[in-house]
Design a protein around this motif. Sequence first.
Motif, PDB file in Angstrom:
ATOM      1  N   GLU A   1     -33.449 -17.959  -1.868  1.00 18.96           N
ATOM      2  CA  GLU A   1     -34.226 -17.438  -0.734  1.00 18.96           C
ATOM      3  C   GLU A   1     -34.374 -18.357   0.524  1.00 18.96           C
ATOM      4  O   GLU A   1     -34.390 -18.115   1.386  1.00 18.96           O
ATOM      5  CB  GLU A   1     -35.300 -16.932  -1.573  1.00 18.96           C
ATOM      6  CG  GLU A   1     -36.563 -16.333  -0.792  1.00 18.96           C
ATOM      7  CD  GLU A   1     -37.914 -16.384  -1.089  1.00 18.96           C
ATOM      8  OE1 GLU A   1     -38.083 -16.452  -2.283  1.00 18.96           O
ATOM      9  OE2 GLU A   1     -39.157 -16.277  -0.306  1.00 18.96           O
ATOM     10  N   GLN A   2     -34.537 -19.643  -0.260  1.00 18.27           N
ATOM     11  CA  GLN A   2     -34.787 -20.637   1.041  1.00 18.27           C
ATOM     12  C   GLN A   2     -33.583 -20.902   1.573  1.00 18.27           C
ATOM     13  O   GLN A   2     -33.403 -21.191   2.771  1.00 18.27           O
ATOM     14  CB  GLN A   2     -35.234 -22.028   0.312  1.00 18.27           C
ATOM     15  CG  GLN A   2     -36.445 -21.901  -0.832  1.00 18.27           C
ATOM     16  CD  GLN A   2     -37.613 -21.608   0.068  1.00 18.27           C
ATOM     17  OE1 GLN A   2     -37.621 -22.011   1.292  1.00 18.27           O
ATOM     18  NE2 GLN A   2     -38.269 -20.540  -0.438  1.00 18.27           N
TER      19      GLN A   2
ATOM     20  N   TRP B   1     -20.852 -16.969  -5.239  1.00 14.43           N
ATOM     21  CA  TRP B   1     -20.916 -15.393  -5.146  1.00 14.43           C
ATOM     22  C   TRP B   1     -19.696 -14.880  -5.850  1.00 14.43           C
ATOM     23  O   TRP B   1     -18.514 -15.400  -6.011  1.00 14.43           O
ATOM     24  CB  TRP B   1     -20.380 -15.245  -3.403  1.00 14.43           C
ATOM     25  CG  TRP B   1     -20.709 -13.746  -3.110  1.00 14.43           C
ATOM     26  CD1 TRP B   1     -19.736 -12.984  -3.001  1.00 14.43           C
ATOM     27  CD2 TRP B   1     -21.768 -13.155  -2.818  1.00 14.43           C
ATOM     28  NE1 TRP B   1     -20.243 -11.643  -2.794  1.00 14.43           N
ATOM     29  CE2 TRP B   1     -21.573 -11.640  -2.605  1.00 14.43           C
ATOM     30  CE3 TRP B   1     -23.036 -13.373  -2.660  1.00 14.43           C
ATOM     31  CZ2 TRP B   1     -22.391 -10.630  -2.111  1.00 14.43           C
ATOM     32  CZ3 TRP B   1     -24.108 -12.428  -2.331  1.00 14.43           C
ATOM     33  CH2 TRP B   1     -23.652 -11.272  -1.978  1.00 14.43           C
ATOM     34  N   GLY B   2     -20.009 -13.673  -6.470  1.00 13.56           N
ATOM     35  CA  GLY B   2     -19.209 -12.783  -7.075  1.00 13.56           C
ATOM     36  C   GLY B   2     -18.903 -11.578  -6.548  1.00 13.56           C
ATOM     37  O   GLY B   2     -19.653 -10.905  -5.855  1.00 13.56           O
ATOM     38  N   GLN B   3     -17.512 -10.904  -6.707  1.00 13.32           N
ATOM     39  CA  GLN B   3     -17.417  -9.616  -6.292  1.00 13.32           C
ATOM     40  C   GLN B   3     -18.486  -8.398  -6.966  1.00 13.32           C
ATOM     41  O   GLN B   3     -18.604  -8.591  -8.084  1.00 13.32           O
ATOM     42  CB  GLN B   3     -16.035  -9.310  -6.399  1.00 13.32           C
ATOM     43  CG  GLN B   3     -15.565  -8.708  -7.682  1.00 13.32           C
ATOM     44  CD  GLN B   3     -14.589  -9.927  -8.438  1.00 13.32           C
ATOM     45  OE1 GLN B   3     -14.690 -10.993  -8.265  1.00 13.32           O
ATOM     46  NE2 GLN B   3     -14.063  -9.471  -9.332  1.00 13.32           N
ATOM     47  N   ASP B   4     -18.664  -7.460  -6.483  1.00 15.20           N
ATOM     48  CA  ASP B   4     -19.406  -6.500  -7.045  1.00 15.20           C
ATOM     49  C   ASP B   4     -18.191  -5.221  -7.788  1.00 15.20           C
ATOM     50  O   ASP B   4     -18.625  -4.712  -8.817  1.00 15.20           O
ATOM     51  CB  ASP B   4     -20.061  -5.384  -6.136  1.00 15.20           C
ATOM     52  CG  ASP B   4     -21.276  -6.232  -5.641  1.00 15.20           C
ATOM     53  OD1 ASP B   4     -21.799  -6.705  -6.543  1.00 15.20           O
ATOM     54  OD2 ASP B   4     -21.780  -5.868  -4.705  1.00 15.20           O
TER      55      ASP B   4
ATOM     56  N   SER C   1     -36.626 -20.011  -6.327  1.00 12.44           N
ATOM     57  CA  SER C   1     -36.444 -19.504  -5.121  1.00 12.44           C
ATOM     58  C   SER C   1     -35.305 -20.238  -4.217  1.00 12.44           C
ATOM     59  O   SER C   1     -35.364 -20.017  -3.049  1.00 12.44           O
ATOM     60  CB  SER C   1     -37.837 -19.608  -4.447  1.00 12.44           C
ATOM     61  OG  SER C   1     -38.097 -20.893  -4.164  1.00 12.44           O
TER      62      SER C   1
ATOM     63  N   SER D   1     -26.771 -12.848   2.647  1.00 10.89           N
ATOM     64  CA  SER D   1     -25.995 -13.573   1.644  1.00 10.89           C
ATOM     65  C   SER D   1     -24.974 -14.459   2.693  1.00 10.89           C
ATOM     66  O   SER D   1     -24.178 -15.098   2.001  1.00 10.89           O
ATOM     67  CB  SER D   1     -25.341 -12.918   0.824  1.00 10.89           C
ATOM     68  OG  SER D   1     -24.840 -11.721   1.179  1.00 10.89           O
TER      69      SER D   1
ATOM     70  N   GLY E   1     -32.528 -13.806   4.908  1.00  8.75           N
ATOM     71  CA  GLY E   1     -32.339 -13.182   3.571  1.00  8.75           C
ATOM     72  C   GLY E   1     -30.946 -12.781   3.265  1.00  8.75           C
ATOM     73  O   GLY E   1     -30.666 -12.301   2.023  1.00  8.75           O
TER      74      GLY E   1
ATOM     75  N   TYR F   1     -28.459  -3.650 -11.082  1.00 10.26           N
ATOM     76  CA  TYR F   1     -27.489  -4.378 -10.102  1.00 10.26           C
ATOM     77  C   TYR F   1     -26.719  -5.576 -10.879  1.00 10.26           C
ATOM     78  O   TYR F   1     -25.699  -6.121 -10.570  1.00 10.26           O
ATOM     79  CB  TYR F   1     -27.965  -4.772  -8.840  1.00 10.26           C
ATOM     80  CG  TYR F   1     -27.255  -5.180  -7.581  1.00 10.26           C
ATOM     81  CD1 TYR F   1     -25.796  -5.123  -7.681  1.00 10.26           C
ATOM     82  CD2 TYR F   1     -27.636  -4.924  -6.206  1.00 10.26           C
ATOM     83  CE1 TYR F   1     -24.817  -5.302  -6.655  1.00 10.26           C
ATOM     84  CE2 TYR F   1     -26.804  -5.159  -5.258  1.00 10.26           C
ATOM     85  CZ  TYR F   1     -25.256  -5.335  -5.572  1.00 10.26           C
ATOM     86  OH  TYR F   1     -24.632  -5.485  -4.397  1.00 10.26           O
TER      87      TYR F   1
END
Lengths: 597, 325
Positions: free
Chosen positions: A476-477, A492-495, A473, A517, A515, A93
């Motif tokens: 996660e936090q 964040w970046g595009q898939d 982490s 985004s 968890g 991924y």
Amino acid sequence: MMSHRARGARAVVIAIAAGSLALTGCSKNEGGKSGKDSKKDQKEAAVQSKAVTYVDAAGSTGPAKEVPGAKPGGTITVYQEAGLSHLDPGQIYVSDAGQVANLLFRRLTQFQEDDKGNVSVAGDLATDSGKSSDGGKTWTFTLKDGVKDENGNAITSSDVRHSVERLYAKFIFDGPTYLQSWLSGSDYRKALPGGGFDGKHLPASVLDTPDDKTVVFHFDQPRPDLPQTLAMAGYAVVPAKGDTKEKYEKKPVATGPYKIAQNKAGKLLKLVKNTNWDPKTDSVRHQYVDGFTIQFGVTESTQTKRLIADKGENKNAIQLTNGVEATQIQDVINNPEASKRTVKGYQPYVMQLTFNLDRVKDLKVRQAVTYAVNSKSLIAGEGGAYGGDVAPNYFAPTLPGYEPAYDPYGRLKTPQGNIAKAKEILKSVPAAEKKLVFAYANSEAGQKRKVAIEDALTKVGFDIVAKEVDAASYYEQIGKLKNPYDIYISGWGQDWPSPGTVVTPIYDGSQVFDGSSNYSHVKDPKVDALTKKALTQEPAEAAKTWKEAQHYLLENVIPAAPLWYTKQFQISGSNVGGARYGSVSSLIDINRLFLKS
Amino acid sequence: MLQFIIRRTVGAFVTLFLIGAATFFLFVAAPSDYASLACGKDCSPQRLADIREALGLNLPLAQQFWDFMSGIVTGRDYPTGHCSAPCLGVSFYSGDMVWSTIMDRFPLTLTLTAGGAIVFLVVGVGAGMIAAYRRGTLVDKVATGASMVLSSFQIYFLGPVVLTILVYGTGLMEDPKYVPVTEDPVGWFVGMSIPVCVMATIFTAQYTRMARSSMIEQLAEDHVRTARAKGMSRKYVFLRYAWRGSLIPIVTVLGIDVSSMLGGAVVTELTFSLQGIGRLAVDGAVNKDLPLTMGVMLFGAFFILLINILTDVTYAWIDPRIRLS
């Protein structure tokens, strides 16, 4: 959704969005000063705004267009700091394994980029980018003749079916889940717990393979992005015959131009030519060099020093996904010879100061913070103009729908923050609401960011309580629903080049869970409705909807203050030819490299 | 002697078990785990649960710990294959057997340790002894001064300086790298010479100072004075009596240094981008890779305990007055 029959032209525009992917200010760096380069990047991003296109059979047929001056032979050394977490395509991924996957594995479709930076989706295993019907709910792919795996076995529709079905097995947990969820719902594993290994298969009403050459996907709603989704490395084919399940990570079967000769996880990965790869079936990849030797554990700092020095085998070396170390950027820029060997361009990430909407409920506070943040000092900490550019909004220059001039908070004019405006807004805010708990990662970058944020917000009257969080982490936090922080930086970046892979995961109300985004916990009915609408629209129509969603979010909700767009700046050895920025990967285009001598 | 070794060996195993338990429970007490890190984008509760199940993190902690520790003795079966004893588990991150990974990286660490120890023992202790023997002379002053300067350096400073001069600048040497001595002895020697020398330089300075002061102390001992008074030559007394006695503190520190280096010369490996045990330890901690961290910790602890025993035995050899019992 536009059907294949409607596409008479070789390439059909599917995303007439303002902004673009191919575009993105990506270029071969010819040296120069950072300020000039940054302006050039921005100009190119605006000028080169092009739509992603879908390509028919003629455009999907190999061999790929020759790279000028390319010569065969030699081995390229590749440096990378951290080892790859996966080599099983279903588990891939992230971009480092994705880069390697470009050399090893083929998918139904793939992105291809021309010399001018135009990006399209072509058939890879399939003869074209797919034919849609039933209003975009059904997609049919026909496999090319002559595609074989490294063992000489022909790739059939059964292999494609197997590749999809194995993604339902529990040992596949790290890869993308778009396709599985679209086919069988979010709880997709229940639809095929055995992952196809027990002889049970998905029903033909979901995934059909009527003959050896045809694969048909059936969805419950239009999936206009499917050809782009299937171009992800995570959807590469895994031949049924060679699938060793959990053990597949160690020795995956190659279908691309290279195969694995030696794999010492976290240390060394040697690739050699796959003699069963037929260039006539591949419109994107080349096989100029004899192989790649990927060395892991080489720090970004060491990579940069070695490549600037350009001695011995470093002349034949590239960086995989690491870039020029921030502290050595000036060394590269000030060295004309080294500077010529760099590639640069935008990364798909937008860094932003996210508000925890469960705690920061006053819109005025969010407005004041958005005006006050100092993008300029933050970017300085990222390596200056080569590390990032001021972000006036939520869409990166790599995204169709990018609006370079959309700047509701005047960030482009006052990248250091609009102190006066922020102070004015804060006048009517009670003192208690001016106290903000700011979480930052305890890394070198995190420390720099903390200073910049704390400084900017304190200036306008906020009382900032900075809380250090373990860098490993960190996400996660801050991803915890009940996290004890008010503001935190996230990226964040595009898939793939669609706002759907940005707005949906980080702003859709259905994504508010532990968890997730959706770090701001935004749950707005209008945003959710626009998202739902855009996901089933034709790309041109969807672009308008995504634009509306972004404007509404940034002006009325403000789940985050946009800070900066990240940029990539890589260097390669002087004997490496064909190096250019790959618009889709946002990294050096690994498929077209050769050695000059 | 045998009784001593048996007793210490049993004690070492108990200590190893306790270290394993401490590492395990400290690790799981941390605010995050590998599953959460691996979950990445779109980390739904279901996806997180799937990862936990795949890694065995859904099992009770006591069972996880017992499975790990018993696997060291009996081996374990994994979906990727059988892990023979001593099985240190399978890395969450790479999926490789931890023992195999450690064995793959250990030759590099051994080269660094052994090479470094040879250099700093010969040069460092030698220079210290000579400085003590010629106390107050120019030789002493040079050795003392040089050791003062060099001991104030750090590997992460000296390493890049040496690389800049010898590798990136003049190109006299190639980038440091490890090739097995069995494959290419010359390549092995050349590739590791810079890291070994840089690391040894720092240690050499410390050993010079230590050897000098230890020897000066010995030379002031009654038995040395007596020997001199009996008419023995200074050189004979130095080599016959004082030298041996001065080794006790050196052996003590050497034991600590060697055992910690075998557990991973983290800074040296990171400075020179080498892939040894130290780098594994860092990777394990950064990636929240419990089996890898446990494996490296136990491996390092094993050497500390082993060398402690060897050090005690060496004391008795050096000074017969020391009784192991």
